[in-house]
Design an enzyme around this catalytic site. Structure first.
Site, mmCIF file in Angstrom:
data_model
loop_
_atom_site.group_PDB
_atom_site.id
_atom_site.type_symbol
_atom_site.label_atom_id
_atom_site.label_comp_id
_atom_site.label_asym_id
_atom_site.label_seq_id
_atom_site.Cartn_x
_atom_site.Cartn_y
_atom_site.Cartn_z
ATOM 1 N N CYS A 173 -0.669 0.822 6.234
ATOM 2 C CA CYS A 173 -0.912 -0.144 7.306
ATOM 3 C C CYS A 173 -1.880 -1.226 6.821
ATOM 4 O O CYS A 173 -2.719 -0.971 5.960
ATOM 5 C CB CYS A 173 -1.529 0.519 8.536
ATOM 6 S SG CYS A 173 -0.545 1.830 9.272
ATOM 7 N N ASP A 174 -1.752 -2.406 7.396
ATOM 8 C CA ASP A 174 -2.742 -3.439 7.161
ATOM 9 C C ASP A 174 -2.753 -4.400 8.337
ATOM 10 O O ASP A 174 -1.723 -4.621 8.964
ATOM 11 C CB ASP A 174 -2.466 -4.208 5.867
ATOM 12 C CG ASP A 174 -3.739 -4.801 5.302
ATOM 13 O OD1 ASP A 174 -4.158 -5.879 5.795
ATOM 14 O OD2 ASP A 174 -4.341 -4.202 4.405
ATOM 15 N N SER A 175 -3.940 -4.934 8.629
ATOM 16 C CA SER A 175 -4.100 -5.788 9.812
ATOM 17 C C SER A 175 -4.679 -7.141 9.458
ATOM 18 O O SER A 175 -5.511 -7.267 8.552
ATOM 19 C CB SER A 175 -5.043 -5.107 10.822
ATOM 20 O OG SER A 175 -4.570 -3.838 11.196
ATOM 21 N N GLY A 198 0.747 -4.471 10.204
ATOM 22 C CA GLY A 198 1.976 -4.065 9.546
ATOM 23 C C GLY A 198 1.970 -2.560 9.305
ATOM 24 O O GLY A 198 0.923 -1.972 9.036
ATOM 25 N N LYS A 257 0.825 -1.204 0.000
ATOM 26 C CA LYS A 257 0.000 0.000 0.000
ATOM 27 C C LYS A 257 0.865 1.263 0.000
ATOM 28 O O LYS A 257 0.622 2.206 -0.767
ATOM 29 C CB LYS A 257 -0.920 0.015 1.221
ATOM 30 C CG LYS A 257 -2.030 -1.019 1.184
ATOM 31 C CD LYS A 257 -2.885 -0.930 2.438
ATOM 32 C CE LYS A 257 -4.055 -1.882 2.399
ATOM 33 N NZ LYS A 257 -4.911 -1.782 3.616
#
Length: 204
Positions: free
Chosen positions: A77-79, A114, A59
């Site tokens: 960010c990613d979860s 992240g 991203k």
């Protein structure tokens, strides 16, 4: 002498998440939002923690490559929720969300988020994954059905969030609550420091 507002770096959030935007605004930032358009389903990694980081980096890289972000700091960010070693993102439909909640109740999982911060001036990046243990309560089948019917779990990693309707169904967490919502502010501070930037330099 130049005013502080003239010297402030732009912060760009490479995410459509209103929760992440809300966290940043509450902490004094005024980020611009540019959605990456990354196909998350096309990416993979050996572990949930690595997957969260791969997604965050994808991203951030996609948005940092755009001309309109020149000179900005881009945070991606990613979860994912790790349960039984499996990475759980957003459920595809209500049936999966229901199954997830019946599997999670009374248990603990680890929410992995992240983070990737890119300085578009230098091209340098700093990346890391934050982790928080989440202990789920024991909502009844009726409560789970009502929650799934609200539509909320279809839009969040792990089919739950701490800042919405599922909050009463989470007994406790061990770690930073922002990680669960989608962005760890303490980790963001560390990543900014690696770029020689203080969080106070970015306050609106």
């Amino acid at each position: 002498m130049a005013r502080m507002t003239d010297q402030r770096r732009r912060l760009v959030l490479a995410s459509a998440s209103p929760a992440r935007l809300g966290l940043l605004r509450q902490a004094g930032f005024a980020p611009e939002v540019i959605v990456s358009g990354v196909d998350e389903d096309a990416l993979s990694a050996p572990s949930p923690a690595e997957l969260a980081l791969v997604l965050a980096e994808a991203k951030a890289v996609a948005v940092a490559a755009r001309p309109e972000t020149a000179g900005a700091l881009v945070i991606g960010c990613d979860s994912v929720l790790e349960l039984d070693g499996e990475a759980l993102g957003k459920p595809v439909d209500a049936e999966e969300a229901t199954f997830r909640w019946k599997s999670m109740r009374g248990r603990a999982g680890v929410l992995r988020t992240g983070h990737c911060l890119i300085d578009t001036t230098t091209g340098r990046r700093a990346s890391r994954t934050a982790s928080t243990t989440v202990r789920f309560g024991t909502p009844s089948d009726t409560e789970i059905a009502a929650y799934v019917a609200s539509g909320e779990p279809l839009h969040v990693a792990g089919a739950f969030t701490l800042d919405g309707r599922s909050a009463p169904f989470v007994d406790s967490i061990d770690g930073d609550h922002g990680t669960v919502i989608g962005l760890s502010l303490p980790l963001l501070r560390e990543l900014l420091a690696e770029h020689g930037v203080s969080v106070t330099d970015l306050w609106a």
